[in-house]
Design a protein around this motif. Structure first.
Motif, PDB file in Angstrom:
ATOM      1  N   SER A  69       3.078  47.975  39.292  1.00  0.00           N
ATOM      2  CA  SER A  69       3.790  48.031  40.400  1.00  0.00           C
ATOM      3  C   SER A  69       5.284  47.649  39.883  1.00  0.00           C
ATOM      4  N   ALA A  70       5.352  46.743  38.838  1.00  0.00           N
ATOM      5  CA  ALA A  70       6.624  46.266  38.242  1.00  0.00           C
ATOM      6  C   ALA A  70       7.241  47.181  37.282  1.00  0.00           C
ATOM      7  N   GLY A  71       6.407  48.186  36.655  1.00  0.00           N
ATOM      8  CA  GLY A  71       6.702  48.582  35.380  1.00  0.00           C
ATOM      9  C   GLY A  71       6.165  48.381  34.176  1.00  0.00           C
ATOM     10  N   GLU A  72       6.347  49.266  33.313  1.00  0.00           N
ATOM     11  CA  GLU A  72       5.652  48.930  32.051  1.00  0.00           C
ATOM     12  C   GLU A  72       6.260  48.006  31.210  1.00  0.00           C
ATOM     13  N   THR A  73       5.400  47.334  30.524  1.00  0.00           N
ATOM     14  CA  THR A  73       5.810  46.243  29.624  1.00  0.00           C
ATOM     15  C   THR A  73       5.595  46.481  28.349  1.00  0.00           C
ATOM     16  N   VAL A  74       6.682  46.490  27.512  1.00  0.00           N
ATOM     17  CA  VAL A  74       6.774  46.840  25.956  1.00  0.00           C
ATOM     18  C   VAL A  74       6.486  45.798  25.113  1.00  0.00           C
ATOM     19  N   VAL A  75       5.516  45.745  24.057  1.00  0.00           N
ATOM     20  CA  VAL A  75       5.314  44.626  23.246  1.00  0.00           C
ATOM     21  C   VAL A  75       6.027  45.068  21.945  1.00  0.00           C
ATOM     22  N   PHE A  76       6.980  44.057  21.489  1.00  0.00           N
ATOM     23  CA  PHE A  76       7.702  44.390  20.406  1.00  0.00           C
ATOM     24  C   PHE A  76       7.399  43.171  19.197  1.00  0.00           C
ATOM     25  N   ASN A  77       7.271  43.722  18.136  1.00  0.00           N
ATOM     26  CA  ASN A  77       6.740  42.887  17.076  1.00  0.00           C
ATOM     27  C   ASN A  77       7.786  42.561  16.099  1.00  0.00           C
ATOM     28  N   ILE A  78       8.214  41.278  15.682  1.00  0.00           N
ATOM     29  CA  ILE A  78       9.314  40.854  14.802  1.00  0.00           C
ATOM     30  C   ILE A  78       8.858  41.436  13.471  1.00  0.00           C
ATOM     31  N   VAL A  79       9.737  42.044  12.670  1.00  0.00           N
ATOM     32  CA  VAL A  79       9.582  42.785  11.423  1.00  0.00           C
ATOM     33  C   VAL A  79      10.157  41.861  10.500  1.00  0.00           C
ATOM     34  N   PRO A  80       9.111  41.142   9.611  1.00  0.00           N
ATOM     35  CA  PRO A  80       9.592  40.107   8.553  1.00  0.00           C
ATOM     36  C   PRO A  80      10.643  40.812   7.578  1.00  0.00           C
ATOM     37  N   GLU A  81      10.292  41.995   7.220  1.00  0.00           N
ATOM     38  CA  GLU A  81      11.413  42.656   6.120  1.00  0.00           C
ATOM     39  C   GLU A  81      12.554  42.635   6.644  1.00  0.00           C
ATOM     40  N   GLU A  82      12.775  42.892   7.774  1.00  0.00           N
ATOM     41  CA  GLU A  82      14.358  42.926   8.334  1.00  0.00           C
ATOM     42  C   GLU A  82      14.645  41.750   9.144  1.00  0.00           C
ATOM     43  N   SER A  83      14.008  40.802   9.082  1.00  0.00           N
ATOM     44  CA  SER A  83      14.519  39.325   9.635  1.00  0.00           C
ATOM     45  C   SER A  83      14.637  38.164   8.868  1.00  0.00           C
ATOM     46  N   GLU A  84      15.342  37.355   9.379  1.00  0.00           N
ATOM     47  CA  GLU A  84      15.507  36.042   8.335  1.00  0.00           C
ATOM     48  C   GLU A  84      15.685  34.890   9.321  1.00  0.00           C
ATOM     49  N   VAL A  85      14.942  33.673   8.997  1.00  0.00           N
ATOM     50  CA  VAL A  85      15.094  32.281   9.450  1.00  0.00           C
ATOM     51  C   VAL A  85      15.741  31.628   8.450  1.00  0.00           C
ATOM     52  N   ARG A  86      16.821  30.853   8.979  1.00  0.00           N
ATOM     53  CA  ARG A  86      17.538  30.039   7.753  1.00  0.00           C
ATOM     54  C   ARG A  86      17.899  28.664   8.710  1.00  0.00           C
ATOM     55  N   PHE A  87      18.175  27.622   7.687  1.00  0.00           N
ATOM     56  CA  PHE A  87      18.764  26.267   8.140  1.00  0.00           C
ATOM     57  C   PHE A  87      19.979  26.040   7.465  1.00  0.00           C
ATOM     58  N   GLU A  88      20.995  25.509   8.069  1.00  0.00           N
ATOM     59  CA  GLU A  88      22.351  24.860   7.126  1.00  0.00           C
ATOM     60  C   GLU A  88      22.396  23.494   7.583  1.00  0.00           C
ATOM     61  N   LEU A  89      22.646  22.882   6.707  1.00  0.00           N
ATOM     62  CA  LEU A  89      23.313  21.370   6.582  1.00  0.00           C
ATOM     63  C   LEU A  89      24.419  21.229   5.580  1.00  0.00           C
ATOM     64  N   ASP A  90      25.109  20.101   5.909  1.00  0.00           N
ATOM     65  CA  ASP A  90      26.050  19.433   4.792  1.00  0.00           C
ATOM     66  C   ASP A  90      25.569  18.458   3.931  1.00  0.00           C
ATOM     67  N   GLU A 237      23.473  15.582   5.621  1.00  0.00           N
ATOM     68  CA  GLU A 237      23.677  15.365   7.260  1.00  0.00           C
ATOM     69  C   GLU A 237      22.229  15.500   7.960  1.00  0.00           C
ATOM     70  N   GLU A 238      22.362  14.712   9.098  1.00  0.00           N
ATOM     71  CA  GLU A 238      21.078  14.537   9.891  1.00  0.00           C
ATOM     72  C   GLU A 238      21.054  15.764  10.818  1.00  0.00           C
ATOM     73  N   GLU A 239      22.067  16.357  11.381  1.00  0.00           N
ATOM     74  CA  GLU A 239      21.683  17.355  12.426  1.00  0.00           C
ATOM     75  C   GLU A 239      21.828  18.834  11.426  1.00  0.00           C
ATOM     76  N   VAL A 240      20.530  19.571  11.883  1.00  0.00           N
ATOM     77  CA  VAL A 240      20.580  20.861  10.975  1.00  0.00           C
ATOM     78  C   VAL A 240      20.587  22.101  11.969  1.00  0.00           C
ATOM     79  N   GLU A 241      21.324  23.052  11.477  1.00  0.00           N
ATOM     80  CA  GLU A 241      21.440  24.272  12.285  1.00  0.00           C
ATOM     81  C   GLU A 241      20.342  25.206  11.940  1.00  0.00           C
ATOM     82  N   LEU A 242      19.605  25.839  13.039  1.00  0.00           N
ATOM     83  CA  LEU A 242      18.824  26.713  12.842  1.00  0.00           C
ATOM     84  C   LEU A 242      19.194  27.978  13.200  1.00  0.00           C
ATOM     85  N   TYR A 243      18.743  29.086  12.477  1.00  0.00           N
ATOM     86  CA  TYR A 243      19.191  30.453  13.032  1.00  0.00           C
ATOM     87  C   TYR A 243      17.981  31.291  12.805  1.00  0.00           C
ATOM     88  N   ILE A 244      17.817  32.170  13.584  1.00  0.00           N
ATOM     89  CA  ILE A 244      16.856  33.514  13.529  1.00  0.00           C
ATOM     90  C   ILE A 244      17.636  34.599  13.709  1.00  0.00           C
TER      91      ILE A 244
END
Length: 251
Positions: A69-90, A237-244
Motif C-alpha cells: 500500500s505504501a509503494g515498493e521498497t528498494v534495497v541498496f548495497n554499499i559498494v566498497p570499491e566505490e566508497s571510502e571511510v576515513r578519519f582525520e585529526l591533528d 587531538e582528542e576530537e576525531v572527524e569521521l567521514y563516510i
C-alpha cells in the motif's frame, strides 16, 4: 674522557636502545593489516547471525499488505570499491602541526528506500574493517592497529555503526536532487559503544544508484584510545572527524 662524560654518553646510548626496542615492539605488535575475510563475507555473516525466527504467517501477510500500500521498497548495497571511510585529526609531528588522515574502502551495509514514502527509509548496521585503515606512515599504521584501535586482535577487527533513529527526512524525493538528514546510532570500536549522530547527504542518482556522504565528530578518549609515546609525536587531538563517502547500488 672524563667520568661525567662517560656517564652521559652511557645514558644516551641506553635511551636510544630503549627507544628503538619500544618502536620495534610497536611495529611488530601492529601486524600486517591484512583483513581476515572480505567485508562482504563479514557483512553476510553478521546479517545471518541477526536473523530471528520467521514471524507468524498472519504477521507476514500484514507486513506485505502495508508495504504494497505504501509503494515498493528498494534495497541498496554499499559498494566498497566505490566508497571510502576515513578519519582525520591533528597532531604535532616533529614540531609541525599535521593533519593525519586514515582511509579504507572496507565498508558494507544496506539502505532501504521507498521513493514514494521517504519516511520509511531504513539503514542497516554499517560495518567497517578498521584493521585495514591506512595513513601515510607505516609506523603510525601499526601503532593504530596494535595500540590504539587494537584492530589487529580478531575481536576488534571490525567497527560498526548501528542506527537507532533517522530524522529530518523530506516528504518527497526527486531523482538527481540531494537530500540531507541525520542518523543517530551506536558506534562501536574496540568493544566500546557510544551514541553518535551523523549528518548525511544523499543524492538518488537514479532509481538504482545512490551517492552520499556522512560525517560526525567523536572523542577518542570515550573509547579508551590512548596514543603510545613515539619520538616527535605530541599534542594529538582528542576530537576525531569521521567521514563516510559511499556509492550504493540496488540489489
Amino acid at each position: 674522557m672524563s667520568r661525567p662524560v662517560r656517564i652521559l654518553l652511557g645514558l644516551i646510548v641506553v635511551g636510544v636502545v630503549v627507544g628503538a626496542a619500544a618502536m620495534a615492539y610497536l611495529f611488530v605488535r601492529g601486524g600486517s593489516g591484512e583483513a581476515s575475510v572480505s567485508i562482504q563475507d563479514a557483512a553476510a555473516t553478521r546479517a545471518a547471525a541477526n536473523v530471528s525466527d520467521d514471524p507468524p504467517e498472519s504477521a507476514t501477510e500484514e507486513a506485505t499488505q502495508v508495504a504494497e500500500s505504501a509503494g515498493e521498497t528498494v534495497v541498496f548495497n554499499i559498494v566498497p570499491e566505490e566508497s571510502e571511510v576515513r578519519f582525520e585529526l591533528d597532531e604535532d609531528l616533529m614540531g609541525t602541526r599535521t593533519t593525519v588522515v586514515g582511509r579504507t574502502n572496507q565498508v558494507a551495509g544496506e539502505i532501504r528506500v521507498n521513493f514514494d514514502d521517504p519516511a520509511q527509509t531504513e539503514v542497516s548496521t554499517i560495518i567497517i574493517n578498521v584493521r585495514t585503515l591506512v595513513t601515510n606512515n607505516e609506523f603510525r599504521n601499526r601503532a593504530i592497529r596494535g595500540e590504539i584501535l587494537l584492530s589487529q586482535r580478531d575481536e576488534y577487527e571490525f567497527g560498526q555503526f548501528e542506527p537507532t533513529e533517522i530524522t529530518g527526512l523530506p516528504e518527497s524525493v526527486t531523482i538527481g536532487e540531494p537530500i540531507s538528514f541525520q542518523i543517530t546510532g551506536n558506534l562501536t570500536l574496540r568493544g566500546v559503544s557510544n551514541p553518535v549522530t551523523f549528518d548525511v547527504t544523499v543524492t538518488p542518482v537514479s532509481e538504482t544508484e545512490l551517492q552520499g556522504s556522512a560525517s560526525a565528530v567523536v572523542d577518542r578518549t570515550s573509547y579508551g584510545m590512548e596514543i603510545p609515546r613515539a619520538p616527535g609525536v605530541a599534542n594529538v587531538e582528542e576530537e576525531v572527524e569521521l567521514y563516510i563517502d559511499f556509492v550504493a547500488e540496488a540489489a
